[in-house]
Design a protein around this motif. Structure first.
Motif, mmCIF file in Angstrom:
data_model
loop_
_atom_site.group_PDB
_atom_site.id
_atom_site.type_symbol
_atom_site.label_atom_id
_atom_site.label_comp_id
_atom_site.label_asym_id
_atom_site.label_seq_id
_atom_site.Cartn_x
_atom_site.Cartn_y
_atom_site.Cartn_z
ATOM 1 N N CYS A 20 0.862 -1.229 0.032
ATOM 2 C CA CYS A 20 -0.030 0.049 -0.069
ATOM 3 C C CYS A 20 0.934 1.240 -0.005
ATOM 4 O O CYS A 20 1.668 1.367 0.753
ATOM 5 C CB CYS A 20 -0.930 0.034 1.293
ATOM 6 S SG CYS A 20 -1.968 1.462 1.416
ATOM 7 N N LYS A 30 -3.253 4.138 -2.431
ATOM 8 C CA LYS A 30 -3.516 2.865 -3.582
ATOM 9 C C LYS A 30 -2.807 1.384 -2.991
ATOM 10 O O LYS A 30 -1.850 1.696 -2.237
ATOM 11 C CB LYS A 30 -2.908 3.214 -4.868
ATOM 12 C CG LYS A 30 -3.459 4.523 -5.628
ATOM 13 C CD LYS A 30 -4.634 4.196 -6.372
ATOM 14 C CE LYS A 30 -5.373 5.404 -6.826
ATOM 15 N NZ LYS A 30 -6.486 4.893 -7.564
ATOM 16 N N GLY A 31 -3.533 0.450 -3.382
ATOM 17 C CA GLY A 31 -2.845 -0.772 -3.033
ATOM 18 C C GLY A 31 -3.051 -2.009 -3.957
ATOM 19 O O GLY A 31 -3.799 -1.801 -4.927
ATOM 20 N N PHE A 32 -2.286 -3.162 -3.816
ATOM 21 C CA PHE A 32 -2.295 -4.276 -4.513
ATOM 22 C C PHE A 32 -2.175 -5.207 -3.706
ATOM 23 O O PHE A 32 -1.314 -5.392 -2.853
ATOM 24 C CB PHE A 32 -1.194 -4.061 -5.394
ATOM 25 C CG PHE A 32 -1.025 -5.501 -6.369
ATOM 26 C CD1 PHE A 32 -1.983 -5.576 -7.104
ATOM 27 C CD2 PHE A 32 -0.301 -6.453 -6.071
ATOM 28 C CE1 PHE A 32 -2.068 -6.666 -7.967
ATOM 29 C CE2 PHE A 32 -0.369 -7.873 -6.957
ATOM 30 C CZ PHE A 32 -1.457 -7.877 -7.825
ATOM 31 N N LEU A 74 5.415 -1.239 -6.543
ATOM 32 C CA LEU A 74 5.347 0.144 -6.223
ATOM 33 C C LEU A 74 5.329 0.864 -7.319
ATOM 34 O O LEU A 74 4.633 2.090 -7.411
ATOM 35 C CB LEU A 74 6.342 0.285 -5.363
ATOM 36 C CG LEU A 74 6.322 0.047 -4.032
ATOM 37 C CD1 LEU A 74 7.736 0.139 -3.102
ATOM 38 C CD2 LEU A 74 5.130 0.514 -3.145
ATOM 39 N N TYR A 76 3.842 0.197 -10.190
ATOM 40 C CA TYR A 76 2.581 0.483 -10.799
ATOM 41 C C TYR A 76 1.635 1.209 -10.047
ATOM 42 O O TYR A 76 0.852 1.795 -10.395
ATOM 43 C CB TYR A 76 2.071 -1.050 -11.219
ATOM 44 C CG TYR A 76 2.553 -1.502 -12.387
ATOM 45 C CD1 TYR A 76 2.074 -0.994 -13.734
ATOM 46 C CD2 TYR A 76 3.465 -2.594 -12.329
ATOM 47 C CE1 TYR A 76 3.015 -1.663 -14.941
ATOM 48 C CE2 TYR A 76 3.990 -3.157 -13.357
ATOM 49 C CZ TYR A 76 3.655 -2.644 -14.740
ATOM 50 O OH TYR A 76 4.442 -3.168 -15.951
ATOM 51 N N LEU A 77 1.912 1.016 -8.585
ATOM 52 C CA LEU A 77 0.916 1.730 -7.933
ATOM 53 C C LEU A 77 1.119 3.533 -7.979
ATOM 54 O O LEU A 77 0.221 4.143 -8.024
ATOM 55 C CB LEU A 77 1.278 1.539 -6.316
ATOM 56 C CG LEU A 77 0.880 0.132 -5.721
ATOM 57 C CD1 LEU A 77 1.252 -0.021 -4.471
ATOM 58 C CD2 LEU A 77 -0.794 -0.157 -6.136
ATOM 59 N N SER A 80 -0.018 4.676 -11.572
ATOM 60 C CA SER A 80 -1.409 4.838 -11.330
ATOM 61 C C SER A 80 -1.955 6.344 -10.914
ATOM 62 O O SER A 80 -3.393 6.583 -11.151
ATOM 63 C CB SER A 80 -2.190 3.804 -10.530
ATOM 64 O OG SER A 80 -2.154 4.016 -9.092
ATOM 65 N N SER A 136 -3.376 -0.833 4.452
ATOM 66 C CA SER A 136 -2.727 -2.113 4.214
ATOM 67 C C SER A 136 -3.356 -3.263 4.884
ATOM 68 O O SER A 136 -3.777 -4.383 4.322
ATOM 69 C CB SER A 136 -1.443 -2.147 4.230
ATOM 70 O OG SER A 136 -0.827 -2.241 5.521
ATOM 71 N N THR A 149 -9.571 1.071 -3.615
ATOM 72 C CA THR A 149 -8.037 1.564 -3.375
ATOM 73 C C THR A 149 -7.142 0.400 -4.317
ATOM 74 O O THR A 149 -6.177 0.922 -4.683
ATOM 75 C CB THR A 149 -7.540 1.628 -2.012
ATOM 76 O OG1 THR A 149 -7.696 0.345 -1.603
ATOM 77 C CG2 THR A 149 -8.218 2.442 -1.053
ATOM 78 N N TYR A 150 -7.704 -0.335 -4.956
ATOM 79 C CA TYR A 150 -6.960 -1.505 -5.526
ATOM 80 C C TYR A 150 -6.402 -1.126 -6.949
ATOM 81 O O TYR A 150 -7.150 -0.320 -7.573
ATOM 82 C CB TYR A 150 -7.588 -2.737 -5.749
ATOM 83 C CG TYR A 150 -7.975 -3.209 -4.524
ATOM 84 C CD1 TYR A 150 -7.095 -3.836 -3.462
ATOM 85 C CD2 TYR A 150 -9.292 -3.377 -3.879
ATOM 86 C CE1 TYR A 150 -7.550 -4.338 -2.179
ATOM 87 C CE2 TYR A 150 -9.660 -4.013 -2.777
ATOM 88 C CZ TYR A 150 -8.690 -4.472 -1.935
ATOM 89 O OH TYR A 150 -9.135 -4.803 -0.849
ATOM 90 N N VAL A 151 -5.182 -1.285 -7.206
ATOM 91 C CA VAL A 151 -4.673 -1.369 -8.787
ATOM 92 C C VAL A 151 -4.766 -2.481 -9.351
ATOM 93 O O VAL A 151 -3.980 -3.348 -8.681
ATOM 94 C CB VAL A 151 -3.513 -0.521 -8.460
ATOM 95 C CG1 VAL A 151 -2.788 -0.291 -10.257
ATOM 96 C CG2 VAL A 151 -3.526 0.912 -8.215
#
Length: 166
Positions: A20, A30-32, A74, A76-77, A80, A136, A149-151
């Motif tokens: 996150c 944003k998070g994954f 990170l 890609y976050l 975004s 997170s 919040t998801y990417v």
């Protein structure tokens, strides 16, 4: 812009591991979250020698690979969000003894690839009141993925930075 970075979960290659990023004022979060299928595919392809990182079941090379995958997420976050001119990062020490590797990966991925100017990252334990820490944990527990919040990051996106010869 000031951001904090935190993770939640036992291991980067386990289901529900979350990475996150959170702006210090909470405006951007944003998070994954790793799905089991993605984690298994990464490890399988790594063991099959498809990546430029040599497989090793012991922690030395495994740690280097984990840091690279973490850093790619990170990338890609941050990709975004609207590109900031400058980033000041406070990063939770989730990869003990790997601070230099994390910093080098971020310099390459965020600095060289995204063109973001980076300050020297600060590695420390984040407070339990930190937005990155709170979100997170919330994302890891969000079994139905209801948070906005998801990417979305696919295996192919991650592999662009892992496959040999690329």
């Amino acid at each position: 812009m000031k951001f904090e970075i935190d993770v939640s979960g036992y291991d980067i290659f386990n289901d529900s591991y979350v990475i996150c990023i959170a702006q210090d004022n909470g405006n951007i979060i944003k998070g994954f979250k790793f799905a089991n299928e993605l984690a298994n595919s990464l490890v399988y392809n790594w063991k099959a020698n498809k990546y430029r990182y040599e497989y090793d079941k012991y922690e030395t090379k495994r740690g280097i690979f984990k840091v690279r995958v973490y850093s790619i997420i990170l990338y890609y976050l941050f990709k975004s969000i609207e590109k900031p001119e400058f980033l000041s990062l406070t990063i939770c020490r989730d990869f003990k003894g790997r601070n230099n590797e994390v910093a080098q990966n971020l310099k390459y991925l965020l600095g060289d690839n995204l063109g973001i100017k980076l300050g020297k990252p600060l590695f420390q334990r984040l407070a339990s009141t930190s937005n990155a820490h709170i979100y997170s944990n919330m994302m890891r527990r969000d079994s139905k993925n209801l948070l906005n919040t998801y990417v979305d990051i696919k295996l192919e996106d991650i592999e662009k930075f892992l496959i040999k010869g690329k």
